[in-house]
Design an enzyme around this catalytic site. Structure first.
Site, mmCIF file in Angstrom:
data_model
loop_
_atom_site.group_PDB
_atom_site.id
_atom_site.type_symbol
_atom_site.label_atom_id
_atom_site.label_comp_id
_atom_site.label_asym_id
_atom_site.label_seq_id
_atom_site.Cartn_x
_atom_site.Cartn_y
_atom_site.Cartn_z
ATOM 1 N N LYS A 120 0.838 -1.215 0.000
ATOM 2 C CA LYS A 120 0.000 0.000 0.000
ATOM 3 C C LYS A 120 0.860 1.247 0.000
ATOM 4 C CE LYS A 120 -4.536 -1.316 1.326
ATOM 5 N NZ LYS A 120 -5.719 -1.079 2.102
ATOM 6 N N LYS A 201 -4.688 -10.597 -5.542
ATOM 7 C CA LYS A 201 -5.958 -10.899 -4.867
ATOM 8 C C LYS A 201 -7.026 -9.866 -5.208
ATOM 9 C CE LYS A 201 -6.239 -8.515 -0.516
ATOM 10 N NZ LYS A 201 -7.590 -8.196 -0.115
ATOM 11 N N LYS A 204 -10.844 -4.431 -2.712
ATOM 12 C CA LYS A 204 -11.774 -3.297 -2.834
ATOM 13 C C LYS A 204 -11.072 -2.078 -3.397
ATOM 14 C CE LYS A 204 -13.920 -3.943 1.525
ATOM 15 N NZ LYS A 204 -12.819 -3.431 2.324
HETATM 16 N N1 AQP Z 1 -9.612 -11.594 -2.304
HETATM 17 C C1 AQP Z 1 -10.003 -12.030 -1.140
HETATM 18 N N2 AQP Z 1 -10.276 -13.342 -0.955
HETATM 19 C C2 AQP Z 1 -10.687 -13.806 0.251
HETATM 20 N N3 AQP Z 1 -10.868 -13.006 1.326
HETATM 21 C C3 AQP Z 1 -10.622 -11.689 1.186
HETATM 22 N N4 AQP Z 1 -10.696 -10.651 2.032
HETATM 23 C C4 AQP Z 1 -10.322 -9.526 1.388
HETATM 24 N N5 AQP Z 1 -10.005 -9.796 0.123
HETATM 25 C C5 AQP Z 1 -10.175 -11.140 -0.035
HETATM 26 C C6 AQP Z 1 -11.135 -10.740 3.415
HETATM 27 O O1 AQP Z 1 -12.221 -9.843 3.574
HETATM 28 C C7 AQP Z 1 -12.197 -9.284 4.892
HETATM 29 C C8 AQP Z 1 -12.273 -7.787 4.805
HETATM 30 O O2 AQP Z 1 -11.051 -7.277 4.254
HETATM 31 P P1 AQP Z 1 -10.826 -5.784 3.831
HETATM 32 O O3 AQP Z 1 -11.880 -4.892 4.372
HETATM 33 O O4 AQP Z 1 -9.402 -5.427 4.093
HETATM 34 O O5 AQP Z 1 -11.083 -5.916 2.264
HETATM 35 P P2 AQP Z 1 -10.121 -5.746 1.004
HETATM 36 O O6 AQP Z 1 -10.897 -6.138 -0.202
HETATM 37 O O7 AQP Z 1 -8.838 -6.453 1.270
HETATM 38 O O8 AQP Z 1 -9.990 -4.173 1.054
HETATM 39 P P3 AQP Z 1 -8.868 -3.247 0.501
HETATM 40 O O9 AQP Z 1 -9.166 -1.871 0.969
HETATM 41 O O10 AQP Z 1 -8.732 -3.462 -0.965
HETATM 42 O O11 AQP Z 1 -7.613 -3.743 1.235
HETATM 43 P P4 AQP Z 1 -6.296 -4.303 0.624
HETATM 44 O O12 AQP Z 1 -5.977 -3.489 -0.570
HETATM 45 O O13 AQP Z 1 -5.377 -4.079 1.771
HETATM 46 O O14 AQP Z 1 -6.516 -5.729 0.349
HETATM 47 C C9 AQP Z 1 -10.910 -9.792 5.542
HETATM 48 O O15 AQP Z 1 -11.199 -10.901 6.363
HETATM 49 C C10 AQP Z 1 -10.071 -10.225 4.374
HETATM 50 O O16 AQP Z 1 -9.162 -11.261 4.721
#
Ligand code: AQP
Length: 338
Positions: A120, A201, A204
């Site tokens: 990030k 992965k 969001k």
């Molecule tokens: N791709 C994924 N597959 C399985 N589980 C996932 N989680 C997130 N992405 C995947 C799980 O969802 C929960 C919430 O995580 P989050 O709010 O951090 O969501 P995100 O999509 O990871 O959001 P961001 O803002 O895009 O964060 P980054 O860029 O850091 O990944 C968690 O339990 C997570 O494990």
């Protein structure tokens, strides 16, 4: 994993989602689907972690709306506020208070090593201190409630290890204080990959249009995204030699359907990619339809979401306060004489 607690007490579960971007099927399959399954057997606290979201700039009016949208989605996927607690992180100040106390026992090198921080930070012009401290706040969220189990997707495994390291360090400095939380991953769906790029992965924060299927995407959008998903040049599904794009699509199907490996093989082996994508798209559309319907119902009930969030915060406040009192006492911080 078996937890033995006295008097039929249920083990405590804590997990959270950031109210940033649109909740996608990775979040659902990696975390929320498991949350729903756990609520009958555990004492569950499900949190909208808005303080985590602001580690990267959020437009305030959008963040406010996203918090309510996310709460509505928690309820729509099947989280029952009579069984589980749904609350917002910033409505319980003890999250931030404990985060500071834990910051003071956390070596900065531990935080600089976190892969999510490195990824990030690389995308930001100015790296805020909050981004570095993110995993300490996450440790505080979990340790505040003395949670035994944390159901998350695979991307959070490293942060959970750090949470245990921080808890251990605190316990060894100040005496037994925190319960060691265990990571709980789903068997299928722990890491859903981006549809446009199956090497990274689903996230969001990605702005690529064909990257993720959002839980509120209409059927035609879902169909289009899945039909355009990146695959490879092989002619058909071969379970002995799956490329990452096809593996990801099959993984999504299996996580939604709960089919066994044998059922998956019988259904998809030898099938052309076009037909495979169609079947995956129809499975996703059919699985999201009741969630989307329930979401509209939840939003149509005036005041319901705010009531759930207020009651949730009130329910967890005594647990949070008692941990803060204990930590203050352990650290020698001032508490009023009774
Ligand atoms: N791709 C994924 N597959 C399985 N589980 C996932 N989680 C997130 N992405 C995947 C799980 O969802 C929960 C919430 O995580 P989050 O709010 O951090 O969501 P995100 O999509 O990871 O959001 P961001 O803002 O895009 O964060 P980054 O860029 O850091 O990944 C968690 O339990 C997570 O494990």
């Amino acid at each position: 994993m078996v937890f033995c607690l006295p008097n039929g007490m249920k083990p405590r579960v804590f997990s959270g989602v950031q109210p940033s971007g649109d909740l996608h099927i990775g979040n659902y399959l990696g975390a929320l689907k498991n949350w729903v399954k756990m609520q009958a057997d555990y004492e569950c606290i499900y949190c909208i972690v808005d303080l985590h979201a602001v580690t990267i700039y959020q437009i305030p009016s959008e963040l406010r709306a996203k918090i309510r949208e996310l709460a509505g989605l928690f309820l729509a996927v099947g989280i029952d506020p009579k069984q589980a607690t749904v609350m917002v992180q910033s409505s319980v100040p003890a999250h931030a208070e404990l985060a500071w106390m834990l910051t003071c026992v956390t070596p900065v090198g531990w935080l600089q090593r976190m892969t999510q921080y490195k990824a990030k930070a690389a995308t930001q012009e100015t790296v805020g201190d909050g981004l570095l401290q993110y995993p300490v706040l996450m440790a505080a969220d979990i340790l505040l409630y003395q949670a035994q189990i944390v159901p998350v997707g695979d991307d959070q495994t490293q942060h959970l290890e750090l949470t245990r390291d921080i808890a251990q360090r605190f316990n060894s400095l100040y005496g037994e204080t925190f319960v060691m939380p265990q990571t709980h991953l789903p068997l299928v769906g722990a890491r859903i990959m981006g549809l446009d790029d199956p090497e990274s992965k689903m996230s969001k924060s990605s702005s690529a249009p064909g990257h993720a299927v959002a839980l509120l995407d209409p059927p035609d959008v879902i169909r289009k995204k899945i039909m355009r998903a990146t695959t490879d040049s092989r002619p058909a599904v071969n379970f002995d030699d799956l490329g990452p794009g096809v593996r990801n699509l099959l993984n999504i199907f299996q996580a939604f359907s709960d089919w066994s490996d044998a059922e998956m093989r019988a259904h998809f082996e030898g099938l052309g990619y076009g037909e495979t994508k169609k079947r995956v798209a129809e499975m996703v559309i059919a699985s999201l339809e009741p969630i989307q319907r329930r979401y509209r119902e939840v939003c149509a009930e005036p005041g319901y979401i705010d009531r759930v969030l207020r009651e949730g915060a009130e329910r967890v406040l005594p647990i949070a306060n008692s941990t803060i009192e204990l930590v203050k006492e352990r650290m020698g911080l001032y508490t009023f004489a009774s």
